[in-house]
Design a protein around this motif. Structure first.
Motif, mmCIF file in Angstrom:
data_model
loop_
_atom_site.group_PDB
_atom_site.id
_atom_site.type_symbol
_atom_site.label_atom_id
_atom_site.label_comp_id
_atom_site.label_asym_id
_atom_site.label_seq_id
_atom_site.Cartn_x
_atom_site.Cartn_y
_atom_site.Cartn_z
ATOM 1 N N GLY A 89 0.820 -1.207 0.000
ATOM 2 C CA GLY A 89 0.000 0.000 0.000
ATOM 3 C C GLY A 89 0.853 1.255 0.000
ATOM 4 N N PRO A 90 0.217 2.412 0.002
ATOM 5 C CA PRO A 90 0.950 3.674 -0.049
ATOM 6 C C PRO A 90 1.694 3.951 1.266
ATOM 7 C CG PRO A 90 -1.375 4.089 0.299
ATOM 8 C CD PRO A 90 -1.246 2.619 0.038
ATOM 9 N N VAL A 91 2.711 4.781 1.166
ATOM 10 C CA VAL A 91 3.474 5.183 2.351
ATOM 11 C C VAL A 91 2.660 6.143 3.205
ATOM 12 C CG1 VAL A 91 5.486 6.503 3.142
ATOM 13 C CG2 VAL A 91 5.732 4.812 1.305
ATOM 14 N N PHE A 92 1.963 7.057 2.541
ATOM 15 C CA PHE A 92 1.230 8.097 3.269
ATOM 16 C C PHE A 92 -0.250 7.774 3.355
ATOM 17 C CE2 PHE A 92 4.891 10.373 1.434
ATOM 18 C CZ PHE A 92 5.462 10.853 2.607
ATOM 19 N N GLU A 116 -6.983 -2.194 4.021
ATOM 20 C CA GLU A 116 -8.389 -2.630 4.107
ATOM 21 C C GLU A 116 -9.078 -2.121 5.362
ATOM 22 O OE1 GLU A 116 -5.818 -6.281 5.275
ATOM 23 O OE2 GLU A 116 -5.758 -4.616 3.845
ATOM 24 N N THR A 117 -8.433 -1.291 6.137
ATOM 25 C CA THR A 117 -9.032 -0.732 7.348
ATOM 26 C C THR A 117 -10.229 0.148 6.987
ATOM 27 O OG1 THR A 117 -6.867 -0.701 8.416
ATOM 28 C CG2 THR A 117 -8.591 0.663 9.400
ATOM 29 N N PRO A 118 -11.348 0.055 7.726
ATOM 30 C CA PRO A 118 -12.495 0.943 7.464
ATOM 31 C C PRO A 118 -12.055 2.404 7.507
ATOM 32 C CG PRO A 118 -13.111 -0.774 9.016
ATOM 33 C CD PRO A 118 -11.630 -0.893 8.809
ATOM 34 N N PRO A 119 -12.416 3.185 6.495
ATOM 35 C CA PRO A 119 -11.954 4.572 6.436
ATOM 36 C C PRO A 119 -12.690 5.489 7.403
ATOM 37 C CG PRO A 119 -13.444 4.139 4.614
ATOM 38 C CD PRO A 119 -13.255 2.820 5.340
ATOM 39 N N ASP A 120 -12.038 6.613 7.718
ATOM 40 C CA ASP A 120 -12.660 7.704 8.494
ATOM 41 C C ASP A 120 -13.210 7.264 9.841
ATOM 42 O OD1 ASP A 120 -12.112 9.429 6.385
ATOM 43 O OD2 ASP A 120 -14.024 9.018 5.411
ATOM 44 N N ALA A 131 -5.618 -5.707 15.060
ATOM 45 C CA ALA A 131 -5.832 -6.544 13.878
ATOM 46 C C ALA A 131 -5.637 -5.765 12.593
ATOM 47 C CB ALA A 131 -7.237 -7.145 13.921
ATOM 48 N N PHE A 132 -5.765 -4.442 12.639
ATOM 49 C CA PHE A 132 -5.620 -3.610 11.446
ATOM 50 C C PHE A 132 -4.276 -2.875 11.400
ATOM 51 C CE2 PHE A 132 -10.210 -3.935 12.104
ATOM 52 C CZ PHE A 132 -10.654 -4.265 10.835
#
Length: 246
Positions: A89-92, A116-120, A131-132
């Motif tokens: 995934g991205p660095v930032f 894959e972490t839920p956003p916001d 776990a995330f």
């Protein structure tokens, strides 16, 4: 007769407004006693800082953030490599945040959680945050290294070194609590009065109160106090995670 009724209605509004202000004042006093036991503090009130303070604060932000990006460039590079090497995934991690006077801007951080972490979602709201978390995410968070890319936000003028908490868009309740205390009238900070008085261990009401308290006491001396206490808090890692009781 209509004039009399209008006057009575007007007086009712005055009394209602007075009762509301009294309740707010009592609530502020209760929070002040809980957060600063035995200490006399200025309650959150509307206050406009001097023009000199505003210019001096912005000049400090520009100089400090530019110097920080240069001096900490090896640390920034090491963090970027660690994030990229340990998880896809991205660095930032880029996320929309509340800015000054309700404006929104894109905040930058080193990514500490899986893609894959839920956003916001606020970190403290996860049932099982571990776990995330990426392999280096916990380390970056504990030492506040994930926040370093926000120096670029400060240089751009989105943020300040010292200011109210940086709030994500979903935390609408916290925003609503802060608005009457004028905490939305100034740029959010990389660190601030709320961060060094509990960080993630205090309630939304307490966070809003502390942010309002900062606005009511803004000065170069108070900013310096917050800055140096931040160094101690980061070193001790107090208040990073609510569930750990730090």
């Amino acid at each position: 007769m209509e004039d009399v009724l209008d006057n009575e209605i007007g007086m009712d509004e005055v009394f209602a407004d007075g009762e509301e202000r009294t309740r707010e004042s009592n609530e502020w006093e209760r929070l002040a006693a809980r957060l600063h036991p035995g200490v006399s503090v200025r309650l959150p009130l509307s206050r406009i800082p001097s023009r000199f303070y505003a210019h001096a604060k912005r000049a400090f932000d520009i100089v400090f953030s530019a110097m920080g990006l240069v001096i900490l460039s090896p640390v920034l590079a090491a963090c970027a490599v660690a994030v990229k090497a340990t998880s896809p995934g991205p660095v930032f991690f880029k996320q929309e945040r509340w800015g000054r006077a309700g404006d929104r801007f894109e905040c930058w951080k080193f990514r500490t959680m899986l893609v894959e972490t839920p956003p916001d979602m606020p970190a403290q709201d996860f049932a099982d945050k571990a776990a995330f978390m990426t392999p280096v995410g916990d380390f970056l968070r504990r030492w506040s290294l994930d926040e370093l890319p926000q120096l670029a936000n400060i240089l751009r003028g989105d943020m300040s070194i010292i200011g109210p908490r940086l709030v994500i868009i979903r935390e609408r309740r916290l925003i609503d609590l802060r608005i009457p205390l004028n905490a939305e009238a100034v740029r959010p900070g990389l660190t601030g009065w709320a961060q060094i008085n509990g960080r993630n261990l205090v309630s939304d009401e307490e966070k809003a109160f502390l942010d309002g308290e900062y606005v009511a006491n803004m000065s170069l001396a108070f900013d310096a106090r917050v800055f140096f206490r931040t160094l101690a808090v980061v070193a001790s890692r107090r208040g990073v995670d609510r569930e750990r009781g730090n």
